[in-house]
Scaffold this active site. Structure first.
Site, PDB file in Angstrom:
ATOM      1  N   ASP A  50      27.389  16.713 -35.564  1.00 54.69           N
ATOM      2  CA  ASP A  50      28.871  16.211 -35.108  1.00 54.69           C
ATOM      3  C   ASP A  50      28.584  14.993 -34.838  1.00 54.69           C
ATOM      4  O   ASP A  50      28.327  14.455 -33.839  1.00 54.69           O
ATOM      5  CB  ASP A  50      28.873  17.085 -34.426  1.00 54.69           C
ATOM      6  N   GLN A  66      25.168  13.711 -32.211  1.00 49.37           N
ATOM      7  CA  GLN A  66      24.445  15.009 -32.705  1.00 49.37           C
ATOM      8  C   GLN A  66      23.432  13.692 -32.782  1.00 49.37           C
ATOM      9  O   GLN A  66      23.329  13.498 -34.338  1.00 49.37           O
ATOM     10  CB  GLN A  66      24.590  15.864 -32.621  1.00 49.37           C
ATOM     11  N   TRP A  74      17.337  19.407 -37.464  1.00 50.79           N
ATOM     12  CA  TRP A  74      17.801  19.090 -36.280  1.00 50.79           C
ATOM     13  C   TRP A  74      16.684  19.522 -35.562  1.00 50.79           C
ATOM     14  O   TRP A  74      15.357  20.296 -35.255  1.00 50.79           O
ATOM     15  CB  TRP A  74      18.531  20.944 -36.377  1.00 50.79           C
ATOM     16  N   PHE A 106      24.702  18.806 -26.426  1.00 48.18           N
ATOM     17  CA  PHE A 106      25.624  19.343 -27.081  1.00 48.18           C
ATOM     18  C   PHE A 106      26.652  18.877 -27.417  1.00 48.18           C
ATOM     19  O   PHE A 106      27.225  17.727 -27.301  1.00 48.18           O
ATOM     20  CB  PHE A 106      25.732  20.561 -26.882  1.00 48.18           C
ATOM     21  N   SER A 107      27.179  18.795 -28.253  1.00 46.25           N
ATOM     22  CA  SER A 107      28.773  18.105 -28.785  1.00 46.25           C
ATOM     23  C   SER A 107      29.763  18.341 -28.139  1.00 46.25           C
ATOM     24  O   SER A 107      29.806  18.825 -26.953  1.00 46.25           O
ATOM     25  CB  SER A 107      28.989  19.115 -29.964  1.00 46.25           C
ATOM     26  N   GLU A 232      33.674  26.337 -33.711  1.00 45.86           N
ATOM     27  CA  GLU A 232      32.658  25.294 -32.819  1.00 45.86           C
ATOM     28  C   GLU A 232      34.040  24.009 -32.923  1.00 45.86           C
ATOM     29  O   GLU A 232      34.368  23.777 -34.115  1.00 45.86           O
ATOM     30  CB  GLU A 232      31.310  25.024 -33.860  1.00 45.86           C
TER      31      GLU A 232
HETATM   32  C1  FRU Z   1      28.477  21.747 -35.327  1.00 41.01           C
HETATM   33  C2  FRU Z   1      27.377  22.327 -33.528  1.00 41.01           C
HETATM   34  C3  FRU Z   1      27.586  22.334 -32.329  1.00 41.01           C
HETATM   35  C4  FRU Z   1      26.613  21.807 -31.557  1.00 41.01           C
HETATM   36  C5  FRU Z   1      25.575  21.042 -32.368  1.00 41.01           C
HETATM   37  C6  FRU Z   1      24.849  20.981 -32.006  1.00 41.01           C
HETATM   38  O1  FRU Z   1      27.755  21.009 -35.611  1.00 41.01           O
HETATM   39  O2  FRU Z   1      26.506  23.459 -33.769  1.00 41.01           O
HETATM   40  O3  FRU Z   1      28.606  23.937 -32.009  1.00 41.01           O
HETATM   41  O4  FRU Z   1      26.953  21.513 -30.271  1.00 41.01           O
HETATM   42  O5  FRU Z   1      26.017  21.854 -33.523  1.00 41.01           O
HETATM   43  O6  FRU Z   1      23.732  20.062 -32.504  1.00 41.01           O
END
Ligand code: FRU
Length: 505
Positions: A50, A66, A74, A106-107, A232
């Site tokens: 994100d 991210q 990830w 996180f985001s 999200e």
């Molecule tokens: C969306 C998400 C967010 C979270 C982030 C983690 O793609 O799942 O909800 O904060 O990615 O990397």
């Protein structure tokens, strides 16, 4: 030149751009030059998802994202950083935020605290404040329910370096596992900061005078709108529609998108600083393609609403065939809200359609992007990076990109179904994911006789903006060799007085 263009368009059932000389893969064809986008941001190396904390400040656009710098899947999330003066060229900067004992980063979002409401400014410098979720992995693994909390960090040097606030987290979870992705805006009428937070199946709104103490105002979305997956990355934007303010709540959701996996829906309504009241409960998608997720808008850009999305899908983001990095962002898009007539299903039993006046969210590439392209007139040029066609009769057509390996990417329109499609069933490498080789479809939302199209093509992505951005589709593809040929096929002639091709400057 104009005549040439008219002839070009009028005379064809097929247009060829035949740069199809004998192409053979050679040693120089690395993963890097085959798949690294030319005008979409990618991290030099490592994983990205994100966009985060996007803000405009003193002539610079700041993009955080991210990021897992140590791997291409990830992993422990950081906030990577890139800056741009023109929304086209991005310069990657050192990592902005690292995980700590509270959790991964996180985001979230960033705001300029002009009046120093937070008290984090020093010596007259207004702080830049980032608000983000901290995800505690050990907590999650231990089966706890309090592992997602909101923290803040501040910068006094325009986002170059960040200090985490000593009192983190500033908003603790009420023991809800999905409690994340704070997007903060300043609400002038109530003189408060408003935070939108994604909470599993709804959005919660919090307010604060100082970015530190948060109070819950309301929630929206339970049992309403699309719920095929977890909600999200919300964003709350305001638009001026004929002198009146209307609000749009963007909500990303994974899975359950219109073409599978991740996608972003939007809800139009009113917001008074406390509650968000939707005008209708229809389900609407900002982008129908499979590859635009978690998009949010820049802060501090005045009346504009400029969005960047993550150009991937959780269905396969971790396994797409790039080697050094994973994922790119969409181009920055200008969002606007327009009044237009759309069909709405009033009675599902009779399936009858009624024309109603509705507000529609439209997206188009930001005008700044025009500076990146130069018009090409020669057919010798291979695949253009941008195709603009205006005023064509709505009739079946296909634009086909192909290579000598018989791989094809098709973007087209079907008048009987009134739908656009992107067909990547045979577009290249797809064995990394079962559902990738598919046809994505999107409804035509305009009722005009004629349509216009703007198509952006990069090495691994297509972005279709049809009918002035009413229907938008974003999709990835991974040819084993670059496409070298393109043609337009149509049953009927596609009379148009306007077609322009551009390549990247
Ligand atoms: C969306 C998400 C967010 C979270 C982030 C983690 O793609 O799942 O909800 O904060 O990615 O990397």
């Amino acid at each position: 030149m104009q005549i040439f263009r008219i002839l070009l368009v009028l005379s064809f059932f097929m247009i060829h751009s035949n740069a199809q000389s004998q192409v053979k893969p050679d040693a120089k064809l690395t993963n890097e030059n085959l798949y690294r986008p030319r005008f979409h941001f990618t991290p030099q190396q490592g994983w990205m998802n994100d966009p985060n904390g996007m803000i405009f400040l003193n002539g610079q656009y700041h993009l955080f994202f991210q990021h897992y710098p140590d791997g291409t899947v990830w992993g422990p999330m950081h906030w990577g950083n890139a800056t741009s003066r023109d929304l086209v060229e991005w310069k990657e900067q050192p990592i902005a935020l690292y995980p700590d004992s509270i959790g991964m980063i996180f985001s979230g979002s960033a705001v300029l605290d002009k009046n120093n409401t937070s008290g984090l400014g020093r010596g007259g410098v207004a702080p830049l404040v980032a608000i983000f979720t901290q995800h505690n992995m050990p907590g999650e693994k231990a089966g706890r329910t309090d592992f997602q909390n909101q923290s803040i960090a501040y910068s006094l040097d325009e986002g170059k370096t960040w200090m985490k606030y000593a009192g983190n987290p500033v908003l603790k979870t009420p023991n809800l596992k999905d409690f994340r992705d704070p997007k903060v805006i300043w609400h002038a009428p109530t003189q408060k900061w408003i935070m939108n937070l994604a909470v599993a199946d709804h959005v919660e709104l919090y307010s604060s005078p100082n970015l530190i103490n948060w109070r819950k105002e309301s929630e929206i979305g339970k049992n309403l709108f699309a719920h095929g997956g977890v909600w999200e990355c919300p964003d709350l934007l305001s638009f001026n529609v004929n002198g009146k303010t209307a609000w749009v709540l963007l909500v990303s959701m994974n899975p359950g998108g219109p073409n599978g996996g991740s996608a972003t829906q939007y809800i139009v309504g009113d917001f008074d600083g406390h509650t968000f009241k939707p005008y209708s409960t229809d389900i609407k998608w900002m982008d129908y393609g499979p590859d635009n997720y978690a998009g949010v808008t820049f802060s501090n850009v005045g009346d504009r609403n400029i969005l960047i999305g993550w150009m991937s899908n959780w269905n396969y983001a971790n396994v797409v065939p790039t080697e050094k990095w994973r994922s790119a962002m969409t181009v920055p898009r200008e969002l606007s809200l327009i009044k237009q007539e759309v069909y709405s299903k009033v009675n599902s039993s009779t399936n009858s359609n009624l024309l109603t006046n509705e507000l529609l969210l439209v997206s188009n590439p930001v005008k700044e992007l025009n500076n990146a392209f130069t018009e090409i007139i020669s057919k010798e040029n291979s695949i253009p990076n941008r195709i603009d066609i205006k005023d064509i009769k709505a009739t079946d057509f296909e634009i086909v990109l192909s290579n000598t390996y018989n791989e094809k990417l098709i973007v087209g329109y079907q008048e009987d179904k009134k739908q656009f499609y992107i067909d990547r069933t045979n577009a290249g490498v797809s064995n990394f994911n079962q559902g990738f080789a598919a046809v994505a479809v999107a409804p035509r939302l305009s009722f005009a006789m004629n349509m216009d199209l703007s198509i952006l093509l990069d090495k691994t992505s297509i972005e279709l903006f049809a009918d002035g951005g009413r229907t938008v589709m974003t999709a990835l593809f991974f040819p084993t060799f670059p496409y070298t040929k393109w043609e337009i096929k149509s049953k009927e002639k596609m009379p148009s007085s306007y077609m322009k091709l551009y390549s990247l400057k």
